[in-house]
Design an enzyme around this catalytic site. Structure first.
Site, PDB file in Angstrom:
ATOM      1  CG  ASP A 154     -50.168  -1.854 -61.614  1.00 57.13           C
ATOM      2  OD1 ASP A 154     -50.601  -1.491 -60.505  1.00 57.13           O
ATOM      3  OD2 ASP A 154     -50.905  -2.207 -62.551  1.00 57.13           O
ATOM      4  CG  HIS A 212     -46.339   0.890 -64.463  1.00 58.69           C
ATOM      5  ND1 HIS A 212     -47.144   1.739 -65.188  1.00 58.69           N
ATOM      6  CD2 HIS A 212     -46.813  -0.369 -64.664  1.00 58.69           C
ATOM      7  CE1 HIS A 212     -48.078   1.035 -65.823  1.00 58.69           C
ATOM      8  NE2 HIS A 212     -47.900  -0.243 -65.520  1.00 58.69           N
TER       9      HIS A 212
END
Length: 285
Positions: free
Chosen positions: A105, A250
């Protein structure tokens, strides 16, 4: 002229008449008649005689004539697929075997995303990247690379806001604007959506469906954004690994060097354990 010479002379004149008729017929077949103006001959094309029966239709332009036979014979247009408005995000992937999905992400980030892509390419693995539109602006080349290498790009809004605090109009702009820049950089509009912070509401599900996206959450949260250490991230993935699991990591939003190193450690272990790292398939209503 003797009686014996008469038949021969008649025969000669008949041959001349027949030859002249044949020549006139040939000229008519070519559509040409000769008239004279002054001393120079002029060739004219006669108007065709009307055909018997109903009058012919007016001549059409060549382009219209060429196209007309094709009209109406193409394959029928497929009805647009309708995305189901869900009440909760998908948490796992279905399918046979030991399938897992890796997701990243907040990117793309030129400091970390290329290293993650390098590792995935080294092991011939496909993953999902939920990108923020404002991060794509200066990193469109990374989305082009994701497309070239077979990864799936999802929508993570433009500026990573808490959606549950936004008006419907603002929420739509965050999502739609990101869809547009993904299409521009990746080559197609996203089919998946993930709400920042995992904060979903009814409006988010409705707007996602209107934009043609399914909501995907996760099963394992590595919490790598807290920088707990590479070993801790690896342990969380190892302990939570199971068929259908979706792993959240991430590749932007802070120092993601631990996430990069952790991927290099746990990915080969997952493959050695028989897991097939894949991307989910869409399910339509």
């Amino acid at each position: 002229m003797t009686k014996d010479q008469l038949p021969a002379r008649l025969f000669t004149r008949r041959r001349a008449l027949l030859a002249g008729a044949a020549a006139a017929g040939a000229a008519g077949g070519a559509g040409l008649f000769t008239s004279f103006t002054g001393d120079e001959p002029v060739l004219r094309t006669p108007a065709p005689a009307p055909a018997a029966g109903p009058q012919a239709r007016p001549a059409r332009k060549p382009s219209a004539y060429r196209l007309e036979p094709l009209m109406g014979y193409g394959p029928p247009k497929a009805a647009p697929r309708r995305t189901l408005v869900r009440r909760a995000p998908l948490l796992r992937v279905s399918g046979r075997g030991r399938r897992m999905v890796l997701t990243f992400d907040d990117g793309p980030d030129a400091r970390y995303t290329p290293y993650i892509l390098d590792t995935l390419r080294e092991y011939d693995v496909r993953a999902m990247f939920f990108v923020c539109g404002e991060m794509v602006v200066d990193n469109k080349d990374l989305l082009a690379r994701m497309a070239d290498e077979g990864h799936v790009v999802g929508n993570h809004t433009w500026s990573h806001p808490l959606l549950t605090r936004l008006s419907r109009g603002r929420m739509r702009r965050e999502m739609e604007r990101t869809c547009d820049i993904i299409e521009e950089s990746y080559g197609e509009r996203p089919a998946w959506f993930r709400a920042p912070y995992g904060a979903w509401n009814r409006t988010a599900f409705q707007l996602g469906a209107e934009l043609g996206m399914d909501p995907l959450a996760w099963t394992i949260d590595t919490l790598d954004w807290t920088t707990p250490g590479t070993g801790t991230i690896v342990g969380r993935v190892r302990d939570g690994a199971a068929p259908g699991v979706v792993v959240l990591s991430h590749d932007a939003g802070g120092d993601r060097s631990q996430s990069v190193r952790a991927l290099r450690a746990y990915l080969p272990r997952l493959l050695d354990a028989g897991y097939h790292i894949t991307v989910p398939e869409r399910h339509y209503a």
